[in-house]
Write an enzyme that holds these catalytic residues in place. Structure first.
Site, PDB file in Angstrom:
ATOM      1  N   ASP A 159      -3.538   7.469  -4.770  1.00 32.77           N
ATOM      2  CA  ASP A 159      -3.235   6.105  -4.736  1.00 32.77           C
ATOM      3  C   ASP A 159      -4.414   5.114  -4.702  1.00 32.77           C
ATOM      4  O   ASP A 159      -5.416   5.349  -4.154  1.00 32.77           O
ATOM      5  CB  ASP A 159      -2.519   6.078  -3.342  1.00 32.77           C
ATOM      6  CG  ASP A 159      -1.820   4.490  -3.001  1.00 32.77           C
ATOM      7  OD1 ASP A 159      -2.176   3.537  -3.829  1.00 32.77           O
ATOM      8  OD2 ASP A 159      -1.256   4.570  -1.959  1.00 32.77           O
TER       9      ASP A 159
ATOM     10  N   SER B  12       3.572  -0.115   1.686  1.00 33.46           N
ATOM     11  CA  SER B  12       2.876  -1.059   0.412  1.00 33.46           C
ATOM     12  C   SER B  12       2.514  -2.488   1.282  1.00 33.46           C
ATOM     13  O   SER B  12       1.941  -2.852   2.155  1.00 33.46           O
ATOM     14  CB  SER B  12       3.699  -0.753  -0.687  1.00 33.46           C
ATOM     15  OG  SER B  12       2.871  -1.100  -1.706  1.00 33.46           O
TER      16      SER B  12
ATOM     17  N   HIS C 102       1.150   6.792  -5.029  1.00 32.36           N
ATOM     18  CA  HIS C 102       1.752   5.713  -4.292  1.00 32.36           C
ATOM     19  C   HIS C 102       3.407   5.534  -4.494  1.00 32.36           C
ATOM     20  O   HIS C 102       3.985   5.640  -5.547  1.00 32.36           O
ATOM     21  CB  HIS C 102       1.003   4.400  -4.766  1.00 32.36           C
ATOM     22  CG  HIS C 102       1.441   2.953  -3.820  1.00 32.36           C
ATOM     23  ND1 HIS C 102       0.805   2.764  -2.763  1.00 32.36           N
ATOM     24  CD2 HIS C 102       2.277   2.037  -3.928  1.00 32.36           C
ATOM     25  CE1 HIS C 102       1.574   1.547  -2.365  1.00 32.36           C
ATOM     26  NE2 HIS C 102       2.490   1.283  -3.024  1.00 32.36           N
TER      27      HIS C 102
END
Length: 331
Positions: free
Chosen positions: A271, A174, A301
């Site tokens: 995501d 991320s 995600h």
């Protein structure tokens, strides 16, 4: 492109059963998710860390865990960084330098405890995780400079830190994927020592909120487009800075991307950031590179944090670890 069922194209519908069960379980727990209308502070971060502590259940054993402070390089405006060194049984040469996610504003080494245990065991390699200053109190480039400084210190002081020699792989998920790739670009431009590969798990690589995945998965899957807009506003409030590749790596030139070390890229189906990784892979392919893209179906995600509950998360960790070993072997 690899995918979780061996196919070559993303699927059409639905969370996996285990993904749905994990989300249903999380919904029964308190406290309530954070209200992203307001910027976080340390109290909010502690509450958020408590909420996600569920992912640290059933911790696998490792040979040792050490906590260090890596001194910051004042010349680049870096602060001291907390670091954690995870050593598996029968560790080989080399190490993985890991940068955690959390939108540049949340999370810490403790919230990634299980993640780093699993990664070091699967890779049979020492993992060094680092924590950096968080936004909005410390906007860009604070986090980047902290990570660059920590990376340089680890490379230059392995004997003194009790770390193994050998090749280094950089990794991040991320916002940590953003910082890992930005560190590669930063050190490449500076002519510094580079890792032999990168593991980039559903990274934040651009600030375009009109990509196909941002439009298709704007809401309803945990991370939302609004969350990401807030994260960007907190981390890089000066919009002009988002044209810099070390803030938004998709701004890198073809020449910069062409000479990166080999990459292992992970994309989750549901995501809003999926297009960031797919766009990056498309550009890399166009440069004649052979980077690996692993597409995991039916997940959201952040799913790789859920190795205690999801076989899909464990599968990705095995694949990432195998990629790290191949990079270290020069394959």
């Amino acid at each position: 492109m690899k995918s979780s069922d061996g196919g070559d194209t993303p699927p059409a519908a639905g969370y996996t059963d285990e993904m749905r069960k994990a989300l249903d379980h999380l919904a029964t727990l308190g406290p309530e998710p954070y209200d992203f209308t307001y910027p976080p502070d340390d109290d909010i971060r502690r509450v958020d860390a408590e909420r996600v502590s569920i992912w640290n259940m059933d911790l696998p054993e490792v040979a040792s865990i050490r906590h260090l402070i890596l001194p910051g390089d004042a010349a680049i405006g870096a602060a001291d960084c907390e670091a954690a060194v995870y050593t598996p049984e029968d560790a080989g040469e080399g190490l993985i330098f890991f940068v955690h996610g959390g939108g540049w504003a949340f999370q810490n080494l403790q919230t990634y405890d299980r993640f780093m245990r699993v990664l070091c065991n699967e890779a049979r390699t020492v993992v060094v995780g680092v924590h950096y200053r968080l936004a909005p109190e410390h906007p860009y480039p604070a986090a980047l400079h902290d990570v660059v400084s920590a990376f340089r210190y680890v490379l230059g002081h392995r004997d003194g830190l009790g770390l193994p020699g050998g090749p280094v792989v950089i990794a991040g998920d991320s916002a940590g994927g953003n910082l890992a790739l930005a560190t590669l670009l930063h050190e490449q431009a500076a002519g510094r020592e580079m890792p032999v590969g990168g593991l980039l798990i559903y990274g934040v690589f651009g600030a375009d909120f009109e990509t196909p995945s941002y439009r298709e998965h704007a809401d309803g899957h945990g991370l939302t487009r609004f969350h990401m807009q807030q994260f960007w506003d907190w981390y890089v409030p000066n919009v002009a800075d988002r044209s810099n590749p070390v803030a938004a790596p998709l701004q890198a030139t073809d020449a910069q991307l062409r000479i990166l070390p080999p990459l292992f890229l992970v994309v989750a189906e549901y995501d809003p950031l999926a297009s960031d990784t797919l766009h990056l892979k498309q550009r890399l392919d166009g440069l004649g590179r052979s980077d690996i893209l692993w597409s995991e179906r039916g997940v959201i995600h952040g799913f790789v944090q859920m190795t205690a509950m999801l076989e899909s998360a464990r599968r990705v960790m095995r694949e990432a670890a195998e990629a790290a070993r191949r990079f270290m072997a020069g394959q």
